[in-house]
Design an enzyme around this catalytic site. Structure first.
Site, short mmCIF file in Angstrom:
data_model
loop_
_atom_site.label_atom_id
_atom_site.label_comp_id
_atom_site.label_asym_id
_atom_site.label_seq_id
_atom_site.Cartn_x
_atom_site.Cartn_y
_atom_site.Cartn_z
N CYS A 175 2.86 -4.94 7.04
CA CYS A 175 2.55 -4.31 5.76
C CYS A 175 4.31 -3.93 5.15
O CYS A 175 5.26 -2.97 5.07
CB CYS A 175 1.57 -4.30 5.32
SG CYS A 175 0.09 -4.67 5.49
N HIS A 192 0.90 -1.48 -0.06
CA HIS A 192 0.20 -0.05 -0.28
C HIS A 192 1.05 1.08 -0.27
O HIS A 192 1.83 0.85 0.55
CB HIS A 192 -1.14 -0.67 1.20
CG HIS A 192 -0.15 0.38 2.79
ND1 HIS A 192 0.13 1.70 3.27
CD2 HIS A 192 0.16 -0.92 3.36
CE1 HIS A 192 0.96 0.61 4.19
NE2 HIS A 192 0.65 0.42 4.67
#
Length: 530
Positions: A425, A406
């Site tokens: 992440c 992301h």
């Protein structure tokens, strides 16, 4: 450019092997290396030499009885052996060559032992059968083709093999006869300073290729040496400032043997990381803090996109190593706060500051408010917008660890050299370029449309026409544009891998050897005489 991916297969075509095997007389006996007169075939010496030189591929010759087998085979050349000795030697050589082939192709350690989880169905683990490859090669009268078939089909592998040889040659270089001396008072060396280690420093930088050959040692730390140190720092993932400080000095004091050991670990990893999947692949190399996207359609992997990334914190929220298929993109995404983060960070902040939720765009979905979040009947999510932790785009490859790629609302962190700041992440620096790569098969998604969707403030999901493999790997040694690069062992995986190999815990057990052949057995199972 870094080439991490596979080249086309080098396996011998089965039809050619079968044709060669069918030409062999059916009266041939069961031995692979000994003829009917109990004399070693010339190919036995070729095999023994390869085992003795297993170190050229970063393997341990001792695992294959390399030196001892070579000595025995050399002593047995040109004379008949007694039947028992011939049978024993033939069996030993077969077992060790098959083990060597298996380790060369598939590695010696199961990556799950160091918490790296790759889909075995996407690797060569099941596809390569060492006993069959050996017999096919002997059937073709070309043992070297078995070793070629077993060599990892990764362009960077051959480059690392050459780098390994160079480092071993440097082991006797006078530049490493001792350690560089301590730095001057203050712990760093700046422009124009004198230092007793300048001559040795110059020698090392020249030997490693960071300074031109023939560079003379200066009397003070001048611009020439600073340029050499900058080149070295760039290769070691250090801040490229030309300042000789403790961190740089420690790396400069690494011996050629230490570097060779690191290269060997990288070669081991290339044997079991599933880097070639589909027409295109995204590879994240965690210790390098870098993502690369490859186009494999032409038969050779071609890097199309490269960017810096931010990964999980080394202390407590490490990014896991695995592979999975990307299936969709979310523009202007919601962030569903993971329960662990909600409990440890978000809820305490909300309780201390009642306005925290509204200012940061958080909302509770479900029943029970904050207590419901703790009980599992509700969750906290962050609305799309400039403060959203995921930024304006999310690349999703469904996995049971809830890891994805992301953007971020804090792009300034990409300027750091060491970039382990996330909860696991992976934050990407150039999301538009990555989205263009991911959606390149859909001409409707132009760059302008991508940017508008990212800034819309309304969540939109786009499913990919075809799954796109994502591989999260852990290479602390790579070769890029001909340069040998080293990166810190961020999560200690290299240390664990080195310990397992040092203990001899080679868990990659090869398939059992083919049943020994008998006289008058099928000719299609017997190698040709040499």
């Amino acid at each position: 450019m870094v080439q991490l991916l596979f080249t086309p297969s080098r396996l011998i075509p089965a039809s050619l092997a079968l044709a060669s095997l069918m030409a062999v007389p059916q009266t041939w006996a069961s031995s692979l290396w000994v003829n009917e007169q109990n004399m070693l075939r010339p190919v036995a010496l070729e095999a023994a030499r390869r085992l003795a030189n297993a170190g050229n591929d970063g393997l341990n010759p001792g695992h294959y009885g390399g030196a001892q087998l070579l000595q025995t085979v050399q002593a047995s050349q040109g004379r008949p052996l007694d039947p028992a000795s011939a049978s024993t030697l033939d069996a030993q050589l077969t077992e060790k060559v098959e083990l060597y082939l298996h380790h060369l192709r598939n590695g010696r350690v199961d990556p799950r032992q160091i918490r790296e989880h790759y889909d075995a169905n996407k690797t060569d683990w099941k596809a390569f059968d060492a006993p069959t490859a050996l017999r096919e090669a002997l059937g073709m009268g070309n043992l070297a083709s078995a070793f070629d078939a077993a060599t990892p089909r990764v362009p960077m592998y051959d480059e690392l093999r050459k780098a390994l040889e160079r480092e071993r040659q440097l082991a006797g270089d006078p530049a490493w006869t001792g350690s560089l001396p301590a730095l001057p008072k203050g712990g760093k060396l700046g422009n124009g300073q004198a230092w007793s280690g300048l001559a040795m420093l110059t020698q090392r930088l020249v030997a490693m290729g960071d300074l031109p050959a023939g560079t003379a040692a200066p009397t003070t730390y001048n611009s020439t040496l600073q340029d050499g140190v900058k080149a070295f720092q760039q290769r070691y993932g250090l801040p490229e400032n030309g300042v000789l400080n403790k961190a740089t000095l420690d790396k400069l004091n690494e011996s050629p043997k230490q570097r060779a050991d690191r290269i060997a670990l990288a070669m081991e990893r290339l044997r079991w990381t599933p880097l070639l999947q589909g027409h295109r692949t995204i590879v994240v190399n965690v210790p390098e803090f870098r993502l690369r996207a490859y186009d494999n359609a032409g038969g050779q992997p071609e890097p199309k996109v490269s960017m810096r990334v931010i990964v999980g914190k080394a202390l407590d929220t490490r990014t896991p190593m695995f592979d999975e298929d990307m299936r969709y993109i979310e523009f202007s995404p919601y962030w569903n706060v993971p329960p662990s983060i909600a409990r440890s960070e978000t809820i305490p902040k909300i309780r201390r500051d009642p306005g925290y939720m509204a200012r940061n765009g958080f909302e509770i979905v479900g029943q029970g408010g904050l207590q419901g979040v703790l009980n599992g009947t509700a969750r906290i999510r962050q609305k799309p917008g400039p403060s959203n932790a995921l930024g304006d785009i999310k690349f999703v490859f469904p996995n049971n660890q809830n890891i994805y790629l992301h953007h971020t609302s804090s792009p300034g962190l990409f300027k750091r050299t060491k970039r382990d700041f996330s909860h696991g992440c992976i934050r990407v620096e150039e999301p538009v370029q990555l989205a263009k790569f991911v959606l390149q098969d859909d001409p409707a998604w132009t760059e302008d449309r991508i940017r508008k969707a990212m800034g819309a403030g309304k969540a939109t999901t786009v499913r990919l026409k075809e799954p796109l493999p994502v591989v999260i790997t852990y290479m602390t040694t790579v070769i890029s544009n001909g340069q040998l690069l080293f990166f810190p062992d961020l999560y200690g995986h290299d240390r664990k891998l080195a310990d397992l190999l040092a203990q001899g815990k080679t868990t990659r057990v090869p398939p059992k050897s083919a049943t020994p052949l008998q006289k008058n057995s099928s000719a299609a199972s017997a190698p040709s005489l040499q």
